[in-house]
Design a protein around this motif. Structure first.
Motif, PDB file in Angstrom:
ATOM      1  N   ARG A 345     -28.954  31.720  56.588  1.00  0.00           N
ATOM      2  CA  ARG A 345     -27.910  30.853  56.039  1.00  0.00           C
ATOM      3  C   ARG A 345     -27.209  30.136  57.170  1.00  0.00           C
ATOM      4  NH1 ARG A 345     -22.984  31.915  51.780  1.00  0.00           N
ATOM      5  NH2 ARG A 345     -21.406  30.610  52.814  1.00  0.00           N
ATOM      6  N   VAL A 346     -26.848  28.874  56.895  1.00  0.00           N
ATOM      7  CA  VAL A 346     -26.068  28.121  57.866  1.00  0.00           C
ATOM      8  C   VAL A 346     -24.935  27.418  57.134  1.00  0.00           C
ATOM      9  CG1 VAL A 346     -27.626  26.118  57.717  1.00  0.00           C
ATOM     10  CG2 VAL A 346     -26.108  26.367  59.690  1.00  0.00           C
ATOM     11  N   ASP A 347     -23.692  27.687  57.572  1.00  0.00           N
ATOM     12  CA  ASP A 347     -22.521  27.013  57.016  1.00  0.00           C
ATOM     13  C   ASP A 347     -22.348  25.682  57.751  1.00  0.00           C
ATOM     14  OD1 ASP A 347     -21.259  29.078  55.154  1.00  0.00           O
ATOM     15  OD2 ASP A 347     -21.558  30.243  56.999  1.00  0.00           O
ATOM     16  N   VAL A 348     -22.136  24.601  56.989  1.00  0.00           N
ATOM     17  CA  VAL A 348     -22.117  23.270  57.607  1.00  0.00           C
ATOM     18  C   VAL A 348     -20.837  22.493  57.331  1.00  0.00           C
ATOM     19  CG1 VAL A 348     -24.630  23.038  57.675  1.00  0.00           C
ATOM     20  CG2 VAL A 348     -23.388  22.344  55.603  1.00  0.00           C
ATOM     21  N   CYS A 349     -20.062  22.925  56.334  1.00  0.00           N
ATOM     22  CA  CYS A 349     -18.860  22.175  55.962  1.00  0.00           C
ATOM     23  C   CYS A 349     -17.820  23.135  55.420  1.00  0.00           C
ATOM     24  CB  CYS A 349     -19.215  21.124  54.909  1.00  0.00           C
ATOM     25  SG  CYS A 349     -17.812  20.293  54.139  1.00  0.00           S
TER      26      CYS A 349
END
Length: 404
Positions: A345-349
């Motif tokens: 998972r990657v949080d972007v905003c």
């Protein structure tokens, strides 16, 4: 509830089969399917919202006015839509199936899929009737699933069982759909069978409820088809106490029906024309389901986002853009966005603004066949999911010469 094998023939008392009758030029491709219940069924359906409706839909709607059916006949390769003789041909298909099965033609569901505006040749269907009936079997779901495919690359079959009042009840289905898919209803055909005892009125309520959260949440290309049909037949062979009102039994049935429809919906979205990735947008934190649904569908319909997912580019701005024009009453300054897959998972905003993240890590997360776009509105407890696919070069190639 548990998923089982068997598709549309998993429920007691149902047979299915498929043959090549000659509508399609490719003799190795089955193009005529039949599903049959040994007992009369209660039946229900939902259909395309396109004002242009295929002739088979008009005939099926009339046949299901009494809430009963016993068979489904479906051809691929020709949609029987926008033809002057379309309804007559669709009714003739009902007669052909009924004569071969020794039932009433008014108890037949008819469907067609394929090219629009070409006259449907009825002779191949007439000539194949005997072979079609002979193909029926308790393990014939896969044959029927193959026969209804158009640009699909694989068959779509699902079945599930659960216990209701001490009786094992089964729900199974087959579906087709790959392109021209957009809510509400996709360019899809889906035939569901169940051995549950349930009234026609409750069956209609259940199928509408299931469609709203599954098939009506798919988008591949933004085009709503003319022939979309979702029907369900229930023959009561499970011998449970008949469901005639809402309550625990109805809820259990709806859960199984929705689960089957959701699996089929995801199969359709993942098999979108030219697709390489299944996309799921999960919206949480909404103030109500309508808001969550609107946002999820807007994101999954974005051509720019779909192209970015094909390129494995974590362009989160396209997600926020799609949320912004969705028409939902939200505070964009609260919104969080992340991408998730089996690769992580990657949080972007966060709170409507970009945050630092590793582009390499993001590319790794997106380098897989199924990606979930997580949108948290942080404004309530409602949530919804929408299903789609990436937009690839092959989509244009497939549709550039679909008719010719």
């Amino acid at each position: 509830m548990q998923y089982i094998e068997g598709g549309v023939t998993a429920a007691k008392g149902f047979l299915a089969g498929g043959v090549h009758c000659g509508i399609r030029k490719n003799k190795s491709k089955a193009d005529l399917a039949l599903i049959y219940s040994e007992q009369m069924c209660t039946a229900a359906g939902v259909y395309t919202q396109n004002l242009v409706k295929g002739a088979p839909i008009l005939v099926t709607q009339k046949n299901l006015e009494n809430g009963h059916a016993q068979a489904v006949i479906c051809n691929s390769g020709n949609a029987n839509t926008c033809n002057a003789d379309g309804e007559a041909k669709a009714w003739r298909m009902c007669e052909i199936a009924a004569d071969a099965l020794h039932i009433d033609p008014n108890d037949v569901i008819v469907a067609s899929t394929g090219v629009i505006g070409q006259i449907l040749p009825i002779e191949p269907i007439e000539n194949a009737a005997e072979a079609l009936v002979q193909s029926l079997s308790e393990t014939g779901s896969n044959m029927a699933a193959k026969a209804i495919m158009t640009t699909d690359t694989r068959e779509k079959e699902v079945a599930a069982s659960f216990v209701l009042g001490g009786k094992t009840v089964t729900v199974g289905g087959i579906a087709k759909g790959s392109g021209m898919i957009h809510p509400n209803m996709a360019t899809m055909l889906c035939f569901v069978t169940t051995d549950c005892a349930i009234s026609a009125a409750m069956l209609q309520k259940a199928i509408k409820k299931a469609a709203d959260t599954t098939f009506n949440m798919i988008s591949v290309d933004g085009d709503t088809s003319t022939n979309d049909t979702l029907t369900v037949m229930a023959n009561g062979a499970a011998e449970n106490a008949e469901i005639t009102a809402e309550g625990a039994a109805f809820d259990a049935f709806c859960e199984a029906l929705t689960a089957v429809c959701k699996k089929l919906s995801m199969m359709m979205a993942g098999d979108g024309e030219g697709a390489t990735k299944l996309l799921i947008c999960k919206t949480t934190g909404a103030k109500d389901w309508e808001t969550a649904k609107t946002v999820a569908k807007s994101v999954i319909c974005s051509s720019l986002l779909k192209a970015a997912m094909f390129g494995e580019d974590a362009n989160w701005g396209r997600v926020l853009c799609a949320i912004g024009y969705a028409g939902a009453d939200i505070d964009i300054h609260k919104v969080d966005v992340a991408f998730e897959s089996t690769n992580g998972r990657v949080d972007v905003c966060e709170n409507g603004a970009g945050i630092e993240f590793s582009e390499e890590e993001a590319a790794h997360v997106l380098h897989t066949g199924e990606i979930t776009i997580l949108v948290d509105l942080k404004d309530g407890n409602a949530q919804a999911e929408a299903f789609g696919c990436d937009l690839t070069y092959d989509y244009v190639k497939i549709n550039g010469d679909y008719r010719t």
